[in-house]
Every structure is written in C-alpha cells, then in structure tokens.
Enzyme design. Structure first.
Site, PDB file in Angstrom:
ATOM      1  N   TYR A 165       0.835  -1.215   0.000  1.00 28.98           N
ATOM      2  CA  TYR A 165       0.000   0.000   0.000  1.00 28.98           C
ATOM      3  C   TYR A 165       0.866   1.259   0.000  1.00 28.98           C
ATOM      4  O   TYR A 165       0.684   2.151  -0.829  1.00 28.98           O
ATOM      5  CB  TYR A 165      -0.927  -0.005   1.213  1.00 28.98           C
ATOM      6  CG  TYR A 165      -1.866   1.181   1.248  1.00 28.98           C
ATOM      7  CD1 TYR A 165      -3.005   1.208   0.449  1.00 28.98           C
ATOM      8  CD2 TYR A 165      -1.615   2.276   2.076  1.00 28.98           C
ATOM      9  CE1 TYR A 165      -3.871   2.303   0.478  1.00 28.98           C
ATOM     10  CE2 TYR A 165      -2.477   3.358   2.113  1.00 28.98           C
ATOM     11  CZ  TYR A 165      -3.604   3.367   1.309  1.00 28.98           C
ATOM     12  OH  TYR A 165      -4.456   4.454   1.328  1.00 28.98           O
ATOM     13  N   LYS A 169       1.314   4.168  -3.062  1.00 31.81           N
ATOM     14  CA  LYS A 169       0.974   5.593  -2.953  1.00 31.81           C
ATOM     15  C   LYS A 169       2.212   6.460  -3.232  1.00 31.81           C
ATOM     16  O   LYS A 169       2.078   7.560  -3.783  1.00 31.81           O
ATOM     17  CB  LYS A 169       0.365   5.897  -1.585  1.00 31.81           C
ATOM     18  CG  LYS A 169      -0.998   5.225  -1.366  1.00 31.81           C
ATOM     19  CD  LYS A 169      -2.065   5.701  -2.349  1.00 31.81           C
ATOM     20  CE  LYS A 169      -3.442   5.166  -2.012  1.00 31.81           C
ATOM     21  NZ  LYS A 169      -4.491   5.610  -2.949  1.00 31.81           N
TER      22      LYS A 169
END
Ligand SMILES: NC(=O)c1ccc[n+]([C@@H]2O[C@H](COP(=O)([O-])OP(=O)(O)OC[C@H]3O[C@@H](n4cnc5c(N)ncnc54)[C@H](OP(=O)(O)O)[C@@H]3O)[C@@H](O)[C@H]2O)c1
Length: 242
Positions: A165, A169
């Site tokens: 994750y 990003k």
C-alpha cells in the site's frame, strides 16, 4: 460549453470518494459517480440527488480497459469534455503482513488499482480534460506514501510498514508529478491529496477522521483557481513532504 463543471470521481459509491462527489456537487458541479458495480453507483447517485446534487452514475471499473474506454466514450457523448478527474478508487490489501512476508502477487494486485489504473483512467480521459477551460486532476494518495513522513522513526506512520500500500501511494505521487510536468504548459493542474486517517471500509473504520473531513483537501485541489499550484502534495493542513 455548459456553465456547470463536469467532475468524475472514481470509486465514488462510498467512503472518501462519495464525500468528494458530495463536496464537488455542493459547488454546483455535475458529478459523475464512478462505481464498478452499477447498483452501488446508482444508489450513491440517488442519495446525492436527494440532497439536490446533480449526480449521474457512471459504471467504471478502473482496472478494466474495456470499462474505462466505455466510460470515457460515455463522458464524451454526454458531456463533450471533463473539467475535473479525481482518481480516488483505491485498495489496501495487507492483512497484517510485514514487508518481509509480503508476496509479490499482493504488490501486483495493489498496484493494479492504486497505480496502473490511475494511468489507464487518466490517459483515457485526458483528451476530454484538455477540452476544459481549467482542467484539474486530483490523485487521492496517502500520508503513508510520503517517504518524508514514513522514514521518520518518531513520525505518526512509522508503525504502519505496509509494503504494498505505502509504496503504491509513493508511486502514485511520482505518477502525479510526471503528469503535472507533461501538462505544465497547459491549463491543467495535477496534484496529490492526503485525506488523513479516516474511518472507512478500507481500514475497518479505524481512522479518527470522518470521510467528509478526508474529502476536504481533494475538493479544494479539484477547484483550484487558475493561479493555483501543480505537481504538489497536500493535506487539509497544507503542503506535505513527498
Ligand atoms: N481511509 C483512509 O484513512 C485513507 C487515508 C489515505 C488515503 N486513502 C485513500 O482514499 C481513497 C478512498 O479510500 P476509502 O478510505 O474511502 O476506502 P473505501 O471506503 O474502501 O472506498 C474505496 C472505493 O474504491 C472503489 N474501488 C476499489 N477498486 C475499484 C475498481 N477496480 N474500480 C472502481 N472502483 C474501485 C471501491 O468500490 P467498491 O465499493 O466496489 O469496492 C470504493 O468505492 C483510496 O485511494 C485510499 O487509498 C484513504
């Protein structure tokens, strides 16, 4: 061209995306409520319409090239241009794995939505955004993608080493800057938004902020004036370190 701005929010059927759609609708924009499941998109658009917002469901699975080109064709046919694109749809697939336990397949699935799909959707819609008077692209990133924040051992996110994750990003932040630089000589501004830690399905409703609070920065970046910034990363409180 019609007066009202046309804004598309991906993953707008719930969570922060729904609130971004609500916030943009509140500015008078016509909001295209992107949702991969038709029923969920229709339900969200009906809920927004009940508040007086011009909301139109748009079936859009951001990872599916067929769905993305069909959605772009619909936007072109119905509206002829797109003023605002908010790439909000995202996934967090870690379930407690440490980086050293993270299978590459989990990174691949995470990147498919959080990174590659943003490129797929943006490339499909950019010709329509170029037709807008003041195009705005907002990529919904995360403080967890900030290398400046996560590399600080005393910082708020040092305890969240989510390999897939967080790095997705960070990659999304780099994608944001790449588009902003390509489009620097146009009227289109491209920025990344950090909603802060909000209670949504993504994190089992663990965050202390509301989705409505999380939407504030994205709405602000989607409605920047023509002398506003591009190639930047903001939270509600101001500039964030990359
Ligand atoms: N919550 C936080 O604390 C937080 C903090 C920083 C950043 N963010 C970011 O904020 C964004 C929104 O997250 P959220 O917290 O609101 O999570 P959420 O409530 O789980 O909402 C995620 C949305 O993305 C949609 N989505 C996922 N995959 C999709 C696909 N392939 N095609 C179309 N839509 C898809 C979901 O649709 P379905 O309903 O069909 O699954 C849902 O509408 C994400 O990019 C997330 O990374 C969240």
């Amino acid at each position: 061209m019609s007066e009202a701005k046309i804004a598309l929010v991906t993953g707008a059927n719930k969570g922060i995306g729904y609130e971004i759609a609500r916030g943009l609708g509140g500015t008078g924009a016509t909001v295209l409520v992107g949702a991969r499941h038709r029923g969920r998109g229709t339900a969200a658009a009906e809920k927004l319409a009940a508040e007086g917002i011009r909301a139109v469901p748009l079936e859009l699975d951001v990872t599916d090239p067929v769905s993305v080109s069909a959605a772009a064709a619909t936007v072109e046919r119905e509206h002829g241009r797109l003023d605002v694109l908010v790439n909000n749809a995202g996934v967090l697939l870690e379930r407690g794995q440490r980086p050293s336990q993270t299978p590459v397949a989990l990174l691949e699935r995470t990147y498919a939505t959080n990174v590659y799909a943003v490129v797929l959707v943006t490339n499909a819609l950019l010709p329509l955004i170029r037709r807008a008077a003041s195009g705005r692209i907002v990529n919904v990133s995360s403080g967890l993608g900030s290398l400046g924040i996560t590399s600080d051992p005393t910082g708020p996110y040092a305890a969240f080493p989510l390999l897939a994750y967080n790095s997705s990003k960070s990659a999304l932040n780099a994608v944001t800057v790449s588009y902003a630089n390509e489009l620097r000589d146009t009227r289109i501004k491209v920025n990344a938004a950090d909603p802060g830690y909000c209670a949504t399905d993504l994190n089992g409703h663990a965050g202390p902020r509301t989705p409505e609070q999380g939407a504030i920065v994205a709405v602000r970046l989607a409605t920047l004036p023509d002398d506003g910034p591009t190639a930047r990363f903001f939270s509600e409180d101001g500039a964030e370190p990359w």
